[in-house]
Motif scaffolding. Structure first.
Motif, short mmCIF file in Angstrom:
data_model
loop_
_atom_site.label_atom_id
_atom_site.label_comp_id
_atom_site.label_asym_id
_atom_site.label_seq_id
_atom_site.Cartn_x
_atom_site.Cartn_y
_atom_site.Cartn_z
N ILE A 1 27.84 9.88 19.98
CA ILE A 1 27.26 10.34 18.72
C ILE A 1 28.29 10.19 17.59
CG2 ILE A 1 26.22 12.30 17.48
CD1 ILE A 1 24.49 11.44 19.79
N ASP A 2 27.86 9.58 16.50
CA ASP A 2 28.74 9.36 15.35
C ASP A 2 29.27 10.71 14.83
OD1 ASP A 2 29.83 8.77 12.78
OD2 ASP A 2 28.60 6.96 12.69
N LEU A 3 30.59 10.79 14.69
CA LEU A 3 31.23 12.07 14.34
C LEU A 3 30.87 12.54 12.93
CD1 LEU A 3 34.75 11.56 15.98
CD2 LEU A 3 32.61 12.38 16.99
N LYS A 4 30.45 11.61 12.08
CA LYS A 4 30.07 12.01 10.71
C LYS A 4 28.83 12.89 10.71
CE LYS A 4 31.52 7.59 8.65
NZ LYS A 4 31.14 6.66 9.75
N GLU A 5 28.07 12.88 11.81
CA GLU A 5 26.81 13.62 11.88
C GLU A 5 26.97 15.00 12.52
OE1 GLU A 5 24.36 9.39 12.32
OE2 GLU A 5 24.30 10.86 13.95
N ILE A 6 28.23 15.43 12.73
CA ILE A 6 28.50 16.71 13.38
C ILE A 6 29.31 17.61 12.45
CG2 ILE A 6 29.53 17.83 15.42
CD1 ILE A 6 27.24 15.82 16.05
N ASN A 7 28.95 18.88 12.40
CA ASN A 7 29.74 19.88 11.68
C ASN A 7 30.76 20.46 12.67
OD1 ASN A 7 30.82 22.13 10.47
ND2 ASN A 7 28.87 22.98 9.77
N PHE A 8 32.03 20.09 12.52
CA PHE A 8 33.04 20.50 13.49
C PHE A 8 33.49 21.94 13.35
CE2 PHE A 8 33.03 16.07 14.47
CZ PHE A 8 33.42 16.02 15.80
N LYS A 9 32.94 22.65 12.38
CA LYS A 9 33.22 24.09 12.28
C LYS A 9 32.30 24.88 13.20
CE LYS A 9 35.03 23.94 7.59
NZ LYS A 9 34.79 24.25 6.17
N THR A 10 31.16 24.25 13.56
CA THR A 10 30.16 24.94 14.39
C THR A 10 29.71 24.10 15.59
OG1 THR A 10 28.34 24.02 13.11
CG2 THR A 10 29.25 26.13 12.36
N MET A 11 30.00 22.80 15.59
CA MET A 11 29.53 21.82 16.58
C MET A 11 28.02 21.60 16.49
SD MET A 11 32.46 21.07 17.60
CE MET A 11 32.03 19.75 18.73
N GLN A 12 27.44 21.94 15.34
CA GLN A 12 26.00 21.75 15.14
C GLN A 12 25.73 20.38 14.51
OE1 GLN A 12 22.33 24.53 13.76
NE2 GLN A 12 23.94 24.35 12.22
N SER A 13 24.58 19.81 14.86
CA SER A 13 24.13 18.57 14.24
C SER A 13 23.91 18.80 12.75
CB SER A 13 22.80 18.14 14.90
OG SER A 13 22.12 17.22 14.08
#
Length: 403
Positions: free
Chosen positions: A351-363
């Motif tokens: 999954i492209d990392l730009k599509e993930i919120n890394f503060k919550t790991m939510q899409s």
């Protein structure tokens, strides 16, 4: 239809760790793990030769992130919340003591991956987390109120969906139907197939080297291991990880230059060899390595430089000294293909990392859809780093899913 608060697709390291942390923070949550196979935690079982390389003793978040060819930038923030030291503490709290080996890798003191598996299975049982095996997900549908998941045998519904399936092409396809972009997968962490007379009789010999891929910026430093099929060891595996896409594009046909003396240039070595010629004039060149190299390797390098087995130092010509210096610092080998590193197959892609919120790991595309582990386009060099990504993502996800 079975209904849950949370469903986790994937019964591996990331799936179990995430589930356990969620329920420890939210005891009343009804949660289940769906695993397509007959067994869970299979990658944990085979990791580290059956010992489970849990993490790595790199405790500075920004330094830890440097071990990820894909994901370095995105993981810096998460590692400030949960890194290797937190992993050690977490497992200690759950009755598993870890130890550090000389190369920084960390294993359970029992040297058995079943210690980690038993820890996870015991925790899921104690916390009432359902583990449902043989549930291969066929489709995922988002309605206004919930997620609907069809498996081969039954249908499930949940409020929040977590995908932790690792490198699973079928699930990547399902994510694409939901609008997510998938970076196409290519192998990472592999050894180099090399047939060369210079290393033919040297399986098992290792050296601390620097290796570069010719016509490329790829470079790696560390132990190199000669094998029956070519070259392996940390230096090669690091190159394969950092160069996963580039070497794929080359169809695994390329040349490498090995500096057996790591830090020395050909000019510096030539100078040392001229001094050795004066110091050891009457001694045989091949008889004893003047450098920190295994004797068998030294003999092979001497032979490759066109120096006979009985040649004395005093008899070396200028050309032979130059050739020996080059064989020591710029030995070129042709790579023809790759081999999987043990059973620990790692993929670059997901999954492209730009599509993930890394503060919550939510899409970023769907509320109540989360990801953890290697389903994302994150991968690391060997040494416990891929598991650390799973632990970190799972912990952050659990911390934010109901915040």
């Amino acid at each position: 239809m079975k209904t849950y608060d949370i469903l986790i697709i994937g019964g591996g390291a990331a799936g179990f760790f995430t589930a356990i942390n969620i329920v420890e923070k939210n005891p009343k949550v009804k949660i289940a793990i769906l695993e397509r196979g007959k067994e869970v935690l299979e990658k944990v079982r085979i990791s580290g030769g059956g010992r489970c390389n849990v993490t790595h003793a790199q405790f500075i978040p920004n330094e830890l992130a440097k071990n990820y060819p894909r994901g370095e930038k995105e993981l810096r923030g998460p590692f400030h919340q949960f890194a290797s030291g937190d992993t050690i503490e977490w497992f200690e709290k759950h009755g598993v003591e870890l130890k550090i080996e000389n190369d920084g890798r960390m294993f359970p003191v029992t040297d058995s991956s079943y210690t980690i598996i038993d820890c996870f299975l015991s925790a899921t049982q104690k916390l009432g987390i359902e583990v449902l095996k043989g549930r291969s997900v066929q489709s995922i549908f988002k309605s206004e109120k919930h997620w609907k998941i069809d498996t081969q045998s039954e249908t499930f519904a949940c409020q929040k969906l977590i995908v932790a399936t690792g490198s699973n092409p079928k699930v990547w396809q399902l994510m694409e139907t939901l609008g997510h972009s998938v970076v196409s997968p290519v192998p990472s962490l592999f050894t180099f197939n090399i047939k060369d007379v210079r290393i033919k009789d040297l399986p098992g010999v290792s050296a601390d080297v620097s290796v570069t891929v010719k016509d490329s910026k790829l470079k790696s430093v560390g132990p190199l291991l000669i094998t029956h099929w070519g070259m392996s060891g940390p230096a090669i595996l690091k190159l394969s990880a950092w160069g996963a896409r580039e070497l794929f594009d080359k169809k695994y046909q390329f040349q490498i230059a090995v500096n057996w003396l790591k830090d020395y240039t050909a000019t510096e070595v030539e100078e040392q060899l001229r001094e050795l010629k004066l110091e050891h004039a009457k001694k045989t060149v091949a008889k004893k390595s003047p450098f920190e190299l295994v004797q068998r390797l030294w003999e092979s390098i001497v032979l490759a430089a066109g120096i006979g087995p009985e040649t004395k130092w005093a008899d070396l010509s200028k050309t032979q000294i130059q050739k020996l210096a080059l064989e020591l610092t710029q030995a070129t080998f042709q790579v023809n293909g790759k081999s999987t590193f043990k059973e620990e197959f790692v993929t670059a892609g997901g999954i492209d990392l730009k599509e993930i919120n890394f503060k919550t790991m939510q899409s970023k595309l769907h509320d109540d859809l989360y990801f953890a582990g290697e389903i994302l386009n994150i991968d690391a060099i060997t040494g416990g780093f891929n598991f650390q990504n799973a632990w970190t993502g799972g912990f952050i996800l659990a911390d934010h899913i109901y915040s």
